[in-house]
Design an enzyme around this catalytic site. Structure first.
Site, mmCIF file in Angstrom:
data_model
loop_
_atom_site.group_PDB
_atom_site.id
_atom_site.type_symbol
_atom_site.label_atom_id
_atom_site.label_comp_id
_atom_site.label_asym_id
_atom_site.label_seq_id
_atom_site.Cartn_x
_atom_site.Cartn_y
_atom_site.Cartn_z
ATOM 1 N N LYS A 86 -5.718 11.450 3.407
ATOM 2 C CA LYS A 86 -5.590 12.879 3.730
ATOM 3 C C LYS A 86 -6.154 13.718 2.594
ATOM 4 O O LYS A 86 -6.253 13.253 1.441
ATOM 5 C CB LYS A 86 -4.119 13.257 3.979
ATOM 6 N N ASP A 90 4.683 12.269 1.642
ATOM 7 C CA ASP A 90 3.480 12.297 2.488
ATOM 8 C C ASP A 90 3.545 11.298 3.650
ATOM 9 O O ASP A 90 2.656 11.295 4.511
ATOM 10 C CB ASP A 90 2.236 11.934 1.650
HETATM 11 P P1 ATP Z 1 -0.300 11.026 -3.023
HETATM 12 O O1 ATP Z 1 -1.477 11.867 -2.607
HETATM 13 O O2 ATP Z 1 0.639 10.707 -1.869
HETATM 14 O O3 ATP Z 1 0.400 11.523 -4.247
HETATM 15 P P2 ATP Z 1 -2.040 9.225 -4.361
HETATM 16 O O4 ATP Z 1 -3.289 9.081 -3.541
HETATM 17 O O5 ATP Z 1 -2.101 10.205 -5.487
HETATM 18 O O6 ATP Z 1 -0.861 9.581 -3.395
HETATM 19 P P3 ATP Z 1 -1.563 6.408 -4.401
HETATM 20 O O7 ATP Z 1 -2.919 5.864 -4.134
HETATM 21 O O8 ATP Z 1 -0.610 6.390 -3.286
HETATM 22 O O9 ATP Z 1 -1.642 7.876 -5.004
HETATM 23 O O10 ATP Z 1 -0.997 5.603 -5.675
HETATM 24 C C1 ATP Z 1 -0.005 6.096 -6.540
HETATM 25 C C2 ATP Z 1 0.584 4.916 -7.313
HETATM 26 O O11 ATP Z 1 1.310 4.090 -6.417
HETATM 27 C C3 ATP Z 1 -0.445 4.030 -7.999
HETATM 28 O O12 ATP Z 1 -0.179 4.027 -9.357
HETATM 29 C C4 ATP Z 1 -0.261 2.642 -7.403
HETATM 30 O O13 ATP Z 1 -0.208 1.621 -8.374
HETATM 31 C C5 ATP Z 1 1.068 2.706 -6.662
HETATM 32 N N1 ATP Z 1 1.028 2.016 -5.359
HETATM 33 C C6 ATP Z 1 2.034 1.355 -4.797
HETATM 34 N N2 ATP Z 1 1.703 0.870 -3.599
HETATM 35 C C7 ATP Z 1 0.427 1.236 -3.373
HETATM 36 C C8 ATP Z 1 -0.485 1.030 -2.281
HETATM 37 N N3 ATP Z 1 -0.157 0.327 -1.195
HETATM 38 N N4 ATP Z 1 -1.696 1.579 -2.379
HETATM 39 C C9 ATP Z 1 -2.038 2.321 -3.472
HETATM 40 N N5 ATP Z 1 -1.227 2.519 -4.518
HETATM 41 C C10 ATP Z 1 -0.002 1.993 -4.485
#
Ligand code: ATP
Length: 308
Positions: free
Chosen positions: A11, A144
């Site tokens: 997203k 989210d």
């Molecule tokens: P959001 O926009 O919801 O804040 P994001 O895109 O910033 O999410 P994610 O990619 O969800 O961040 O990753 C955040 C942290 O979660 C990372 O440090 C990662 O190690 C951990 N994590 C745990 N499970 C997962 C997964 N299935 N995919 C990606 N990261 C994960």
């Protein structure tokens, strides 16, 4: 059915306003989120096992945790705690994640994988839970996750057995981001570019000084713009107040924004979530293509795709 593959979409946030801090430490926000055509593939299958219920998670990224630190694993744990005993008896839940969404990017990649596991187990165990029930479960795992569930329900055929009023790809979210109201999606090509830094969402919210925020989106006007297809009202209010912290802290985000604005004549360039990913909206695909080749040289994790 013994196995299912869910497309778990990323997203972007068309705008984020932070209203204040709640007594529980979370921030009250207003945001408009939309799914983009970039997805992880999450395959969930069940194998008979006489011993116990087990979760076996693997992914194509060796640095991602494969235990309960992975939010997709947590989704399976929650489903077992709620429904496991009655429904599945003893079996192994295999979760295989092919990640394409950049990690820790502000694109909700983890939340999308988490939502995919909730949808998958709902189907594999024939629970027939409706979207609202899945969203309540998902909200316990991440702010989210409900939006990711709604988007996946709209974009993956056969996840849910009936038409769901909450299935959709663009929504106004309030609370900590978990309360949703669907709005019409925007149509545009989108260029996503993640600078090579990892940003912690918690750190951004903690570091944000609301009294210093000068420009805030009018979310009401933005959603009216989406309903009326009024591009002026939409782009005028595409503001992310979290940029106030992230842009100062990570100059590479600002550089990526400037480069994208300059190279591609984007209609709008903004940081998604708490960053570091920057996205640009293009009304024509050819402009997006020109910007893509330039920005890709700067940040390896750059994708040209479209809003869904
Ligand atoms: P959001 O926009 O919801 O804040 P994001 O895109 O910033 O999410 P994610 O990619 O969800 O961040 O990753 C955040 C942290 O979660 C990372 O440090 C990662 O190690 C951990 N994590 C745990 N499970 C997962 C997964 N299935 N995919 C990606 N990261 C994960």
């Amino acid at each position: 059915m013994k196995d299912i593959t869910v497309k778990a979409y990323a997203k972007i946030n068309l705008a984020i306003d932070v209203l204040g801090k709640r007594p529980d430490g979370y921030h009250e926000i207003l945001t408009v989120m939309q799914q983009v055509d970039l997805f992880d593939l999450v395959r969930v299958s069940l194998t008979e096992d006489n011993q116990d219920i087990k979760i076996n998670l693997k992914s194509n990224l060796p640095f991602l945790p494969s235990d309960s630190r992975n939010i997709a694993y947590k989704a399976a744990e929650l489903m077992i705690a709620r429904y496991g005993n009655d429904i599945i008896g003893k079996s192994i839940i295999n979760i295989d994640i092919k990640k394409k969404i950049p990690v820790a990017a502000g694109l909700a990649g983890g939340s999308a994988d988490c939502a995919a596991v909730l949808h998958a187990l709902n189907r594999l165990w024939d629970l027939n839970l409706n979207l609202d029930t899945l969203m309540r479960l998902g909200a316990r795992l991440g702010a989210d996750v409900p939006f990711c569930l709604a988007g996946q329900a709209a974009l993956n055929e056969d996840l849910l057995l009936r038409r769901e009023p909450l299935a959709g790809t663009c929504a106004l979210a309030s609370g900590i981001g978990e309360k949703l109201e669907l709005v019409p999606p925007l149509k545009a090509s989108v260029l996503l570019s993640k600078p090579p830094v990892s940003v912690s969402t918690a750190q951004v919210y903690a570091g944000l000084n609301l009294s210093e925020v000068k420009e805030r989106p009018n979310i009401q006007e933005l959603t009216n713009g989406l309903r009326e297809n009024n591009y002026y009202k939409i782009t005028k209010n595409m503001i992310n107040v979290l940029e106030n912290y992230s842009l100062k802290q990570y100059p590479i985000i600002m550089q990526t924004k400037e480069r994208m604005t300059r190279e591609g004549k984007a209609a709008k360039v903004l940081m998604s979530g708490s960053g570091p990913t920057v996205f640009g909206l293009f009304t024509s695909k050819s402009r997006g293509k020109t910007a893509f080749s330039k920005i890709k040289q700067m940040n390896h994790e750059t994708f040209l795709t479209r809003l869904l």
